[in-house]
Design an enzyme around this catalytic site. Structure first.
Site, PDB file in Angstrom:
ATOM      1  N   GLY A 149       0.678  -1.282  -0.042  1.00  0.00           N
ATOM      2  CA  GLY A 149       0.060   0.099   0.327  1.00  0.00           C
ATOM      3  C   GLY A 149       0.843   1.130   0.030  1.00  0.00           C
ATOM      4  O   GLY A 149       0.573   2.079  -0.900  1.00  0.00           O
ATOM      5  N   GLN A 201     -18.170   2.947  -9.823  1.00  0.00           N
ATOM      6  CA  GLN A 201     -19.273   4.285  -9.420  1.00  0.00           C
ATOM      7  C   GLN A 201     -18.647   5.627  -9.238  1.00  0.00           C
ATOM      8  O   GLN A 201     -19.085   6.598  -9.619  1.00  0.00           O
ATOM      9  CB  GLN A 201     -20.379   3.755  -8.816  1.00  0.00           C
ATOM     10  N   ASP A 253      -4.688   2.364  -4.097  1.00  0.00           N
ATOM     11  CA  ASP A 253      -3.636   3.079  -3.661  1.00  0.00           C
ATOM     12  C   ASP A 253      -3.321   4.423  -4.540  1.00  0.00           C
ATOM     13  O   ASP A 253      -2.718   5.319  -3.943  1.00  0.00           O
ATOM     14  CB  ASP A 253      -2.372   2.126  -3.897  1.00  0.00           C
ATOM     15  N   SER A 301      -8.606   5.905 -11.605  1.00  0.00           N
ATOM     16  CA  SER A 301      -9.416   5.464 -12.726  1.00  0.00           C
ATOM     17  C   SER A 301      -8.241   5.119 -13.806  1.00  0.00           C
ATOM     18  O   SER A 301      -8.187   4.217 -14.548  1.00  0.00           O
ATOM     19  CB  SER A 301     -10.377   6.317 -13.039  1.00  0.00           C
ATOM     20  N   GLY A 314      -1.363  -5.329 -15.083  1.00  0.00           N
ATOM     21  CA  GLY A 314      -0.544  -5.542 -14.109  1.00  0.00           C
ATOM     22  C   GLY A 314      -0.386  -4.531 -12.892  1.00  0.00           C
ATOM     23  O   GLY A 314      -1.538  -4.066 -12.471  1.00  0.00           O
TER      24      GLY A 314
END
Length: 310
Positions: free
Chosen positions: A42, A228, A256, A284, A291
């Site tokens: 993360g 959404q 992340d 997005s 990957g």
């Protein structure tokens, strides 16, 4: 030592190996294409996202064994400053494979080995000494690490006057709320668990987030709504941002990337309307690449421009 406005913490990092194959057939040897290796976990992914936005951060993470050495090399290739807490156990690997026949993605994750007490103390001591403006704690915890570990990080952040951004789930996130964070990013299912209900309808998300804020759990709650979009909630505002329609290739690292986009925007003194839109744009854009590559700056910038007035 050079000071940083943003520090990311990855307690349980990984080297992510991704590949492609054609057709999944049980009990037969599956021929895979040459693998792609990426530094994962993360906080490391958040630092990578910030770097793609031309920002700077210090990535703090654990590393051990030959895989840990590879991880350090991969982070170095990303031109990210980092500080490592060395561990006796080896850093984990994750495996991501895409079936070219169906475009289905298979994600195999492994748990991190138990950390020694001295290594855990080394993490806490390192974070205590840094005192950044923004501290990002993101990702899973190793086997055997107590659920209150991120809560200890929250206590350090409070003492250091750092704005803590947390992206985790389950009991580890619940414990953080007892101390409080600046920003948390649950999805709808995680948000439901945080307030003790089985599920939430979309029209209930705002009130659920405000309940956490009213109880002192966080100042800002960003609820990820998947394809959404997302909603950013404060005690007196709510801003829903729809996700742009893009050709998705991989969802690895999208969350992340979203956190990285938001933290970068916060560090640039952007207003909250811009912060959530940068987050959605980066998240997005990350799905447009294969990957574990996260996003390209050009894609994120273009999507942000599209979202600016929405």
């Amino acid at each position: 030592m050079k000071s940083f406005d943003i520090v990311t913490l990855t307690v349980n990092p990984s080297v992510d190996k991704s590949t492609h194959f054609s057709g999944l057939i049980a009990e037969q040897k599956i021929r895979c294409k040459d693998p792609q290796f990426d530094a994962g976990g993360g906080g490391i992914n958040v630092s990578k996202a910030i770097s793609r936005l031309r920002g700077n951060s210090l990535a703090v993470f654990t590393a051990g064994g030959p895989v840990g050495e590879m991880l350090k090399d991969l982070v170095t290739e990303e031109k990210i400053d980092f500080e490592v807490i060395e561990t006796k156990t080896a850093t984990r690997e994750n495996f991501i494979a895409v079936d070219d026949h169906t475009n289905s993605q298979y994600r195999f994750g492994f748990s991190g080995d138990v950390l020694e007490d001295s290594e855990v103390e080394g993490i806490l001591e390192t974070i205590s000494n840094l005192k950044p403006k923004f501290l990002v704690a993101s990702g899973s915890l190793n086997e055997g690490l107590s659920d209150d570990f991120y809560q200890k990080i929250a206590e350090i952040a409070k003492t250091s006057n750092s704005k803590l951004v947390v992206d985790t789930s389950g009991e580890a996130l619940k414990k953080v709320l007892e101390t409080g964070a600046y920003l948390i990013k649950p999805n709808v299912g995680e948000l439901a668990k945080l307030i003790g209900v089985e599920r939430l309808e979309m029209e209930e998300v705002d009130d659920a987030a405000k309940k956490i804020i009213a109880n002192g759990g966080a100042e800002i709650v960003v609820v990820s709504l998947g394809p959404q979009g997302a909603v950013l909630v404060t005690k007196d505002s709510c801003d829903f941002v729809p996700a742009p329609n893009v050709a998705k290739k991989s969802t690895v690292g999208a969350g992340d990337s979203m956190v990285g986009g938001m933290v970068w925007a916060l560090s640039q003194n952007k207003n909250l309307k811009e912060v959530i839109r940068w987050g959605v744009a980066c998240g997005s854009a990350a799905t447009m690449n294969e990957g574990t590559q996260l996003f390209k700056f050009e894609d994120a910038n273009r999507l942000f421009e599209w979202l600016k007035n929405r």
